[in-house]
Each structure stands twice: as C-alpha cells, then as structure tokens.
Design a protein around this motif. Structure first.
Motif, mmCIF file in Angstrom:
data_model
loop_
_atom_site.group_PDB
_atom_site.id
_atom_site.type_symbol
_atom_site.label_atom_id
_atom_site.label_comp_id
_atom_site.label_asym_id
_atom_site.label_seq_id
_atom_site.Cartn_x
_atom_site.Cartn_y
_atom_site.Cartn_z
ATOM 1 N N ASP A 218 0.471 -0.960 0.333
ATOM 2 C CA ASP A 218 0.245 0.473 -0.251
ATOM 3 C C ASP A 218 0.772 1.218 0.202
ATOM 4 O OD1 ASP A 218 -2.315 1.786 0.279
ATOM 5 O OD2 ASP A 218 -2.534 1.801 2.382
ATOM 6 N N TRP A 219 1.422 1.335 -1.335
ATOM 7 C CA TRP A 219 2.192 2.511 -1.100
ATOM 8 C C TRP A 219 1.491 4.327 -1.195
ATOM 9 C CZ3 TRP A 219 3.437 -0.728 -5.186
ATOM 10 C CH2 TRP A 219 2.658 -0.886 -6.434
ATOM 11 N N HIS A 220 -0.101 3.716 -1.595
ATOM 12 C CA HIS A 220 -0.391 5.289 -1.564
ATOM 13 C C HIS A 220 -0.985 5.847 -0.095
ATOM 14 C CE1 HIS A 220 -1.047 5.517 -6.024
ATOM 15 N NE2 HIS A 220 -1.527 4.250 -5.704
ATOM 16 N N GLY A 221 -0.790 4.588 0.982
ATOM 17 C CA GLY A 221 -1.574 4.569 2.920
ATOM 18 C C GLY A 221 -0.110 5.243 2.695
ATOM 19 N N ALA A 222 1.231 5.007 2.479
ATOM 20 C CA ALA A 222 2.346 5.386 3.199
ATOM 21 C C ALA A 222 2.369 7.087 2.354
ATOM 22 C CB ALA A 222 3.936 4.681 2.630
ATOM 23 N N ALA A 223 2.023 6.679 1.236
ATOM 24 C CA ALA A 223 2.561 7.948 0.606
ATOM 25 C C ALA A 223 1.160 10.126 1.472
ATOM 26 C CB ALA A 223 1.911 8.856 -0.960
ATOM 27 N N ALA A 224 -0.047 8.892 2.293
ATOM 28 C CA ALA A 224 -0.550 10.022 2.195
ATOM 29 C C ALA A 224 0.444 10.310 4.249
ATOM 30 C CB ALA A 224 -1.778 9.375 2.426
#
Length: 244
Positions: A218-224
């Motif tokens: 979940d790279w979108h979660g890490a980015a958020a």
C-alpha cells in the motif's frame, strides 16, 4: 544456504510487512538487514518495535550514525525519527555495528567496506547517475575478502561479479524507491516504480544465485502518511519511484 537481504527500510512499516510476508514463504536460512532502518517521516518507532524482537543480523547505515549526532544539526528525516523512537530503540540503534559477517564468507556493509556513504555499484557526475565500471567497483572493494558482499545505501537493486570471483549485491530499498542527495554532488536515485525491493541469495556448489524481488504494497497509504507529516517530496517518491 539461502539469505534474504533487506536494506533501507526508512521507517516504511507497510513495505517491511510485505517483504517479511514474502520472505516467510521462501524458507530462507537467515534474514540480514543492511541499515538505514528508521530515518524518514513514516513509522520509525513502529518499525523498530517490529524488527527488534526478530533479532536479524543488522548493521548501521549512515542514517543510524547521523541520528547519534546533535539533534539540532540533523536533517528533517533523521530528526523526525530521532524524536519519534523510544530510548530503548535509540540504544538498540546506537549499538549496531558498521559491518558484520552473518555466516562464513559473507560480509554485510552499508556503502562499501570502508565507508557508509560511498556508492559502491553506482556513481554520480554532473551528467547524472551511472552504473559504476568494473574497475571502480573493484577499487572500492579494496582488500576485503568474502565470496559475497551485501551492500545498500543507493536504494538501487544491482549486482556485479568481480573478475576475482567476489560477488557484490545491493538488494535495493524496502521502503523508499527514489531520493535526492547532495553527497558527493547533487544527484537523484530513482527506481521508476514504487515496489518494495529485497533480494534472496542462494549458494549451491560454491556459487551464489541472486534473485531481485519487487513487491506491491500500500504505497498510497505510505505516501498519505508522508504528506500528513509535511513531506510532499517523500509522498511523490513513494507513489511513483521517481523524484518530483
């Protein structure tokens, strides 16, 4: 002998969990950690809490060393991690060695055998990043002896077999697929995708086989999370594997 090599987690717990789950199904003999474990605007305290009970053979990277300096002199990624972790975690980090031999004839380093900031398999110039030539890589190896060297620091998965039989492998970064740095000159490292990286090394009959692995997480979660902590540059790198 099967070794899973992880490096440059940078507090990215989601990427680390994906890598650990993948390693679990591969039945390796040992997992080694090549440093730059916590620095960054993600989850340094939770990452340390996950790793410490596992007791992997682990070395310090340049960021572990830098986090032992005066907090007022730290750059933002180191300062965030320094302020987030507990005293016990700080003691664990400070006790990590610079190099380690987890098994016979294997040497763990962060940058090169002599430095935690020198790029081993890559180079940089005003024209940009380039793959280091064989002679450059051999010179940086110096007289250090091992059949397999495991290094990190550049975040780029690469391997090179020297003409004297020494194999050097960088597994890439678990947690950060692009970054910008000003040492030795301003440059950027980019993998071009956001996948978490690690490597599996297997020795059969005296020869090492290298498998470089890229995993979705979940790279979108890490980015958020990076954005919530004020680091838009990290958020872009985490989502894309490139620098803005």
């Amino acid at each position: 002998m099967r070794i899973a090599a992880i490096s440059d987690i940078h507090g990215n717990l989601a990427a680390l969990e994906a890598v650990l789950a993948d390693i679990a199904r591969r039945r390796v003999d040992v997992v080694v950690n090549l440093g730059d474990i916590l620095s960054g605007p993600l989850q340094p305290r939770a990452t340390a809490a996950r790793l410490m009970p596992l007791n992997f053979p682990t070395i310090a990277g340049n960021h572990e060393r830098q986090m032992g300096c005066d907090p007022a002199r730290m750059r933002p990624s180191d300062r965030f991690a320094h302020d987030d972790i507990t005293d016990d975690q700080r003691d664990w980090m400070r006790a990590l060695p610079a190099t380690l031999r987890p098994v016979d004839d294997v040497l763990m380093v962060h940058g090169t055998p002599a430095s935690d900031t020198v790029l081993w398999l890559d180079g940089v110039s005003p024209a940009g990043r380039h793959a280091a030539a064989h002679d450059e890589v051999r010179e940086r190896a110096g007289t250090a002896q091992a059949s397999l060297f495991l290094c990190g620091h550049t975040h780029l998965p690469r391997s090179m077999l020297l003409d004297d039989g020494r194999l050097i492998v960088n597994p890439g970064s678990v947690g950060l697929q692009a970054y910008r740095d000003d040492y030795p000159i301003l440059h950027k490292m980019e993998n071009g995708t956001p996948h978490a990286r690690y490597a599996v090394l297997e020795r059969t009959g005296g020869t090492w086989t290298v498998e470089h692995i890229a995993l979705a997480y979940d790279w979108h979660g890490a980015a958020a999370l990076a954005e919530r902590n004020g680091r838009g540059d990290w958020a872009y790198a985490l989502r894309t594997g490139r620098m803005p």
